[in-house]
Every structure is written in C-alpha cells, then in structure tokens.
Scaffold this motif. Structure first.
Motif, PDB file in Angstrom:
ATOM      1  N   ASP A 120      22.714  39.896  65.757  1.00  0.00           N
ATOM      2  CA  ASP A 120      21.516  40.409  66.420  1.00  0.00           C
ATOM      3  C   ASP A 120      21.652  41.920  66.489  1.00  0.00           C
ATOM      4  O   ASP A 120      22.503  42.434  67.225  1.00  0.00           O
ATOM      5  CB  ASP A 120      21.378  39.814  67.830  1.00  0.00           C
ATOM      6  N   THR A 121      20.851  42.638  65.730  1.00  0.00           N
ATOM      7  CA  THR A 121      20.915  44.102  65.727  1.00  0.00           C
ATOM      8  C   THR A 121      19.701  44.725  66.409  1.00  0.00           C
ATOM      9  O   THR A 121      19.454  45.923  66.271  1.00  0.00           O
ATOM     10  CB  THR A 121      21.013  44.634  64.280  1.00  0.00           C
ATOM     11  N   ARG A 122      18.954  43.920  67.169  1.00  0.00           N
ATOM     12  CA  ARG A 122      17.717  44.415  67.790  1.00  0.00           C
ATOM     13  C   ARG A 122      17.684  44.330  69.300  1.00  0.00           C
ATOM     14  O   ARG A 122      17.013  45.144  69.942  1.00  0.00           O
ATOM     15  CB  ARG A 122      16.509  43.643  67.236  1.00  0.00           C
ATOM     16  N   HIS A 123      18.367  43.362  69.897  1.00  0.00           N
ATOM     17  CA  HIS A 123      18.148  43.094  71.320  1.00  0.00           C
ATOM     18  C   HIS A 123      19.390  43.237  72.186  1.00  0.00           C
ATOM     19  O   HIS A 123      19.364  42.862  73.357  1.00  0.00           O
ATOM     20  CB  HIS A 123      17.597  41.669  71.492  1.00  0.00           C
ATOM     21  N   GLY A 124      20.479  43.746  71.653  1.00  0.00           N
ATOM     22  CA  GLY A 124      21.710  43.852  72.421  1.00  0.00           C
ATOM     23  C   GLY A 124      21.636  44.931  73.494  1.00  0.00           C
ATOM     24  O   GLY A 124      20.660  45.680  73.596  1.00  0.00           O
ATOM     25  N   GLY A 182      28.156  23.800  60.046  1.00  0.00           N
ATOM     26  CA  GLY A 182      27.391  23.776  61.295  1.00  0.00           C
ATOM     27  C   GLY A 182      26.963  22.370  61.670  1.00  0.00           C
ATOM     28  O   GLY A 182      27.579  21.400  61.247  1.00  0.00           O
ATOM     29  N   PRO A 183      25.937  22.265  62.553  1.00  0.00           N
ATOM     30  CA  PRO A 183      25.006  23.308  62.971  1.00  0.00           C
ATOM     31  C   PRO A 183      25.623  24.343  63.918  1.00  0.00           C
ATOM     32  O   PRO A 183      26.582  24.051  64.628  1.00  0.00           O
ATOM     33  CB  PRO A 183      23.887  22.527  63.654  1.00  0.00           C
ATOM     34  N   VAL A 184      25.017  25.547  63.931  1.00  0.00           N
ATOM     35  CA  VAL A 184      25.462  26.649  64.766  1.00  0.00           C
ATOM     36  C   VAL A 184      24.306  27.076  65.653  1.00  0.00           C
ATOM     37  O   VAL A 184      23.167  27.173  65.189  1.00  0.00           O
ATOM     38  CB  VAL A 184      25.917  27.848  63.902  1.00  0.00           C
ATOM     39  N   GLU A 185      24.581  27.300  66.932  1.00  0.00           N
ATOM     40  CA  GLU A 185      23.574  27.831  67.852  1.00  0.00           C
ATOM     41  C   GLU A 185      24.164  29.017  68.591  1.00  0.00           C
ATOM     42  O   GLU A 185      25.375  29.084  68.812  1.00  0.00           O
ATOM     43  CB  GLU A 185      23.126  26.763  68.851  1.00  0.00           C
ATOM     44  N   THR A 186      23.316  29.964  68.972  1.00  0.00           N
ATOM     45  CA  THR A 186      23.778  31.145  69.698  1.00  0.00           C
ATOM     46  C   THR A 186      22.905  31.376  70.923  1.00  0.00           C
ATOM     47  O   THR A 186      21.780  30.860  71.012  1.00  0.00           O
ATOM     48  CB  THR A 186      23.718  32.408  68.815  1.00  0.00           C
ATOM     49  N   ALA A 187      23.431  32.178  71.859  1.00  0.00           N
ATOM     50  CA  ALA A 187      22.676  32.514  73.065  1.00  0.00           C
ATOM     51  C   ALA A 187      21.707  33.658  72.830  1.00  0.00           C
ATOM     52  O   ALA A 187      20.869  33.948  73.680  1.00  0.00           O
ATOM     53  CB  ALA A 187      23.647  32.886  74.191  1.00  0.00           C
ATOM     54  N   PHE A 188      21.796  34.313  71.663  1.00  0.00           N
ATOM     55  CA  PHE A 188      20.906  35.428  71.357  1.00  0.00           C
ATOM     56  C   PHE A 188      20.061  35.093  70.132  1.00  0.00           C
ATOM     57  O   PHE A 188      20.431  34.227  69.324  1.00  0.00           O
ATOM     58  CB  PHE A 188      21.705  36.715  71.112  1.00  0.00           C
ATOM     59  N   PRO A 189      18.900  35.731  69.976  1.00  0.00           N
ATOM     60  CA  PRO A 189      18.084  35.492  68.783  1.00  0.00           C
ATOM     61  C   PRO A 189      18.800  36.026  67.544  1.00  0.00           C
ATOM     62  O   PRO A 189      19.286  37.153  67.538  1.00  0.00           O
ATOM     63  CB  PRO A 189      16.801  36.284  69.065  1.00  0.00           C
ATOM     64  N   ILE A 190      18.849  35.222  66.503  1.00  0.00           N
ATOM     65  CA  ILE A 190      19.605  35.568  65.307  1.00  0.00           C
ATOM     66  C   ILE A 190      18.694  36.314  64.335  1.00  0.00           C
ATOM     67  O   ILE A 190      17.729  35.752  63.815  1.00  0.00           O
ATOM     68  CB  ILE A 190      20.183  34.317  64.631  1.00  0.00           C
ATOM     69  N   GLY A 191      19.016  37.566  64.090  1.00  0.00           N
ATOM     70  CA  GLY A 191      18.238  38.341  63.140  1.00  0.00           C
ATOM     71  C   GLY A 191      18.712  38.161  61.713  1.00  0.00           C
ATOM     72  O   GLY A 191      17.920  38.191  60.763  1.00  0.00           O
ATOM     73  N   TYR A 192      20.029  37.942  61.556  1.00  0.00           N
ATOM     74  CA  TYR A 192      20.628  37.856  60.229  1.00  0.00           C
ATOM     75  C   TYR A 192      21.836  36.925  60.299  1.00  0.00           C
ATOM     76  O   TYR A 192      22.492  36.805  61.339  1.00  0.00           O
ATOM     77  CB  TYR A 192      21.090  39.231  59.727  1.00  0.00           C
ATOM     78  N   VAL A 193      22.140  36.292  59.179  1.00  0.00           N
ATOM     79  CA  VAL A 193      23.346  35.474  59.059  1.00  0.00           C
ATOM     80  C   VAL A 193      24.138  35.978  57.858  1.00  0.00           C
ATOM     81  O   VAL A 193      23.609  36.039  56.738  1.00  0.00           O
ATOM     82  CB  VAL A 193      23.018  33.979  58.882  1.00  0.00           C
ATOM     83  N   GLY A 194      25.383  36.354  58.084  1.00  0.00           N
ATOM     84  CA  GLY A 194      26.285  36.713  57.002  1.00  0.00           C
ATOM     85  C   GLY A 194      27.125  35.501  56.639  1.00  0.00           C
ATOM     86  O   GLY A 194      27.608  34.793  57.531  1.00  0.00           O
TER      87      GLY A 194
END
Length: 368
Positions: A145-149, A64-76
């Motif tokens: 993101d498993t909460r806000h999709g 990385g660094p890695v950025e996303t457009a959604f809030p990250i709940g978990y990283v695999g």
C-alpha cells in the motif's frame, strides 16, 4: 532447471551489471489526502515540507489466499525454478469476500528479465490468491500500500527542478523513502558507481495503463526493485507517466544533476542485466505491447532523450558498440535502443519498440 534469483549487489557484479538535475509536477491525490493542514509550508531554504504516505507491506508465501488489514494497491510476486511467467496468475478479492477472475501475471517487464519479481496493480483489493508459474517453486508475494499509510514528511524543492531545461519530479517530490537504499546495519545496499555515458535504453514497466496515481506506482516499483529484488534502488534513471511527468529514478547524489555526477558520468542503475554501466535507462509507465504511449508521454520522452543526447554529444541515429567498462563485454546496439535489443524480453512492448525509429528521427530533427 534454471533458478530464478533476486539479483542483489553481488549478483549484479557477477553478471557484469555493476551496481550500478530537474520537473516539480503536481503531487498525487494520495499524498495530499495524507497531509494534514499543518504538514506543508515553505521552510525558507528553497524547500517546502510535503507529507507522503509511508509504504505498508505484508509478505506471504505460497498461493494463498492472502488477506491484509490495509487496501492492497500492488502485489509483488517472486519465485524460484523458472524464468517464465507462463501459467502464473492472480485472483483478487474484495472486502466482501467476492472473487475476481484469474488474470495472468504478464511478462513482468524489466524486473523479470533481470532476475527480479513481477509487480501487479491490485486496485485497492482486500486480498488475493496466486497460481505459480509452470515449474515454479518457492512462490513468495508482497502486498503493498503506497497510498494510505501513516504520513511521512519530506522536504521538496519549492521551485520546479529541471535537467537541461526538461522539468522532472525529484526523488523527494514523488516521495522516495531514502531509507530503502540502506541495509539493516545502515550501510548502503548498492553504493553509487559512475561511468562515461554510452547509450540510452527505453523500457516499459509492463503495468496497467490509465494509472490513477502514477506517483504511487513509482513508489511501488521502487519498493520492489530496492527491497524485494535486493537491488538497493529503483532500476531506472528516469520514468515517464501518461501525463508526461518525468520522475527522477536511481539515486546519483545531492549535486542537483539527476542520473549523473558533477563530471557528467552516469550512475549505474539496474535495467539491463550485464549491460548497465554507462547505459541510461528510461521507463514509460504502462504496457505497450498492443498500444503506444499517450502523446504527452511521447512528447516528454522525446524532450528528455533530446536533452540527454545534447548533453553527451552523441548521434541519435547511430549504431554503436557498447563496451561494458567493468568486464569488457561488447554489444552492438542503436544509440537509442529498446530493452529487447540487449536481451530476450518483450520490453518495451511491441508497439513501443516499433516507435523507436520515430523517436530517433524526432530527436535527430530537433538537433539540426
């Protein structure tokens, strides 16, 4: 040098781990927040329509660094070249660009021991950086993101579901997206296979304690196991959170009996590589290397194991010789074992492993 692989259906069979009903617990805040005013309601056929957030995922390679457009709940995180997490780390970034401290990847729990990836809670971060474990190559990551999709409607049983009197959340009730069990061509990635029950194995997920949204965590574990690890489904038969809610894990059909077929045989899951068939896996959400489970989780685990022991008519205090029905490989283990009884792993954590005698005794006392 050892090579870390993503254990798929063919790999599991080669390793001797053949690919291998009911509590309606309250739905988490994330699901309720995603539901609109007209998204729930009794359908008149014993189910109600609930809305769950569709999982959002973004893959990356390297540190990385890695950025996303959604809030990250978990990283695999997955890699090649070593089976160890030593030297590996993650540093989270917030929306303002602030960087947290470097944190170790941890032991990764069952997934790492079985050839899969690490899953790390990211606390709704905006981005992250990684450090590869010592000797690792081909570092890959997946932000989840498993909460806000976007909302995804699911039909959930109206009444509580139970297995032998123990309430549990059905797959539908925790928001399992059944599409994840299938390949792009529509075929099931890991078709169900059933074998007579032999043992129960207890695990921990090696993730954060005091989880604010355990259903979202279960969905993230499902994504890691089914898709990233290419196992085709979540690796456990049941999961238990800190509030004592029980979650149905591995898909076993639509007959209303979780983890089993109509004849009482156990569906093969993916929790102890090489010893999966006939071995029923239960995972406690959290990490128990330095602390034990909460009393609600401990009580729920005891009730569930007691129900399974009664169902299959076995002695919870016994030692047994497990025999893999696929390849004949044998292993002497307690009837109620911990993951580390089967292979080199810290799972289910040092403290929880020491509590297994207490679990066996409690289950046995209730049978008298």
């Amino acid at each position: 040098m050892a090579r870390r692989t993503l254990l798929g259906a063919a790999g599991a069979v080669a390793a001797g781990a053949v690919i291998a009903p009911p509590v309606l617990a309250a739905t988490g805040d994330s699901e309720r927040a995603a539901a609109g005013p007209d998204d729930t309601g009794d359908t008149g056929d014993g189910t109600t329509t609930e809305t769950f957030p569709r999982t959002r995922a973004e893959a990356a390679s390297g540190e990385g660094p890695v950025e996303t457009a959604f809030p990250i709940g978990y990283v695999g995180v997955t890699w090649d070249g070593t089976d160890e997490t030593t030297g590996g780390g993650i540093r989270l970034r917030d929306a303002d660009g602030g960087r947290g401290t470097w944190e170790p990847l941890g032991d990764g729990g069952c997934s790492v021991a079985n050839g899969g990836g690490v899953l790390i809670a990211a606390g709704q971060a905006a981005g992250y950086e990684l450090r590869a474990p010592d000797g690792a190559t081909g570092l890959r990551s997946l932000a989840l993101d498993t909460r806000h999709g976007p909302g995804r409607k699911v039909r959930v049983p109206t009444d509580p579901t139970r297995v032998r009197g123990v309430e549990y959340l059905s797959r539908a009730a925790w928001g399992a997206d059944e599409k994840l069990r299938f390949k792009a061509d529509g075929t099931e990635n890991s078709p169900t296979a059933f074998y007579p029950f032999q043992t129960v194995t207890v695990h921990h997920t090696a993730m954060a304690n005091d989880d604010p949204d355990p259903a979202a965590t279960v969905r993230a574990i499902y994504q890691l196991h089914a898709v990233t690890n290419d196992w085709g489904d979540i690796g456990y038969h049941f999961l238990v959170d800190e509030e004592g809610r029980v979650y149905e894990g591995r898909y076993s059909g639509d007959d209303g009996m979780p983890a089993h077929d109509k004849d009482g045989k156990v569906v093969t899951a993916f929790h102890v590589g090489g010893f999966n068939s006939g071995n029923l896996g239960i995972a406690l959400l959290g990490t128990f290397t330095e602390q034990g489970p909460t009393e609600p989780a401990r009580d729920a685990l005891t009730r569930l194991v007691r129900a399974l022991v009664r169902l299959h008519g076995v002695d919870p205090l016994a030692r047994v010789t497990y025999t893999n029905p696929v390849n004949g490989v044998r292993k002497e283990v307690p009837e109620i074992s911990g993951h580390q009884d089967w292979m080199a792993t810290e799972c289910p954590g040092a403290v929880m492993y020491q509590e297994l005698d207490r679990l066996r005794t409690s289950v046995a006392a209730a049978r008298r």
